[in-house]
Design an enzyme around this catalytic site. Sequence first.
Site, short mmCIF file in Angstrom:
data_model
loop_
_atom_site.label_atom_id
_atom_site.label_comp_id
_atom_site.label_asym_id
_atom_site.label_seq_id
_atom_site.Cartn_x
_atom_site.Cartn_y
_atom_site.Cartn_z
N ASN A 81 0.86 -1.17 0.00
CA ASN A 81 0.00 0.00 0.00
C ASN A 81 0.91 1.23 0.00
O ASN A 81 1.75 1.37 0.89
CB ASN A 81 -0.91 0.00 1.23
CG ASN A 81 -1.88 -1.16 1.23
OD1 ASN A 81 -2.38 -1.56 0.17
ND2 ASN A 81 -2.15 -1.73 2.40
N HIS A 129 6.59 -1.45 3.65
CA HIS A 129 6.36 -2.85 4.03
C HIS A 129 5.60 -3.57 2.94
O HIS A 129 4.78 -2.98 2.24
CB HIS A 129 5.60 -2.95 5.36
CG HIS A 129 4.37 -2.11 5.44
ND1 HIS A 129 4.41 -0.75 5.63
CD2 HIS A 129 3.06 -2.42 5.36
CE1 HIS A 129 3.19 -0.26 5.66
NE2 HIS A 129 2.34 -1.27 5.48
#
Length: 113
Positions: A86, A99
Amino acid sequence: MADTIFAKIINRQIPADIVYEDESCLAFKDVNPQAPLHILLVPKKPLDKLSSADAGDEALLGHMLLAAGKITRELKIEDAFRLVINNGEGAGQTVFHLHMHILAGRPLRWPPG
Ligand code: DGP
């Protein structure tokens, strides 16, 4: 870059269920799992999001993809998993330390929401 919750996990200031570690990245279970297996893979180097990466991060990003593959083999989910990044608030990023989400253990529909 301010210390995020993931920096604190990397520095062992707060606990996490760590499943993989090497010299440049760390993987641990997501505290709010969206699938039976939900792992977060983070670089040890602070980098707020993928779109901030530059040519100097080429080896690190390649390393993380290979680490993701290794983790899925170790967890025996290599035949069915999803890797998600994201990027930015509008895409649902809430922690501004790059991440990769590794999701597995349930049918993963397409397109994602
Ligand atoms: P994102 O929305 O892409 O920024 O994902 C952030 C993820 O981080 C979200 O799925 C929940 C997870 N998370 C937030 N705080 C913690 C924490 O303290 N420990 C762990 N293990 N995961 C966390």
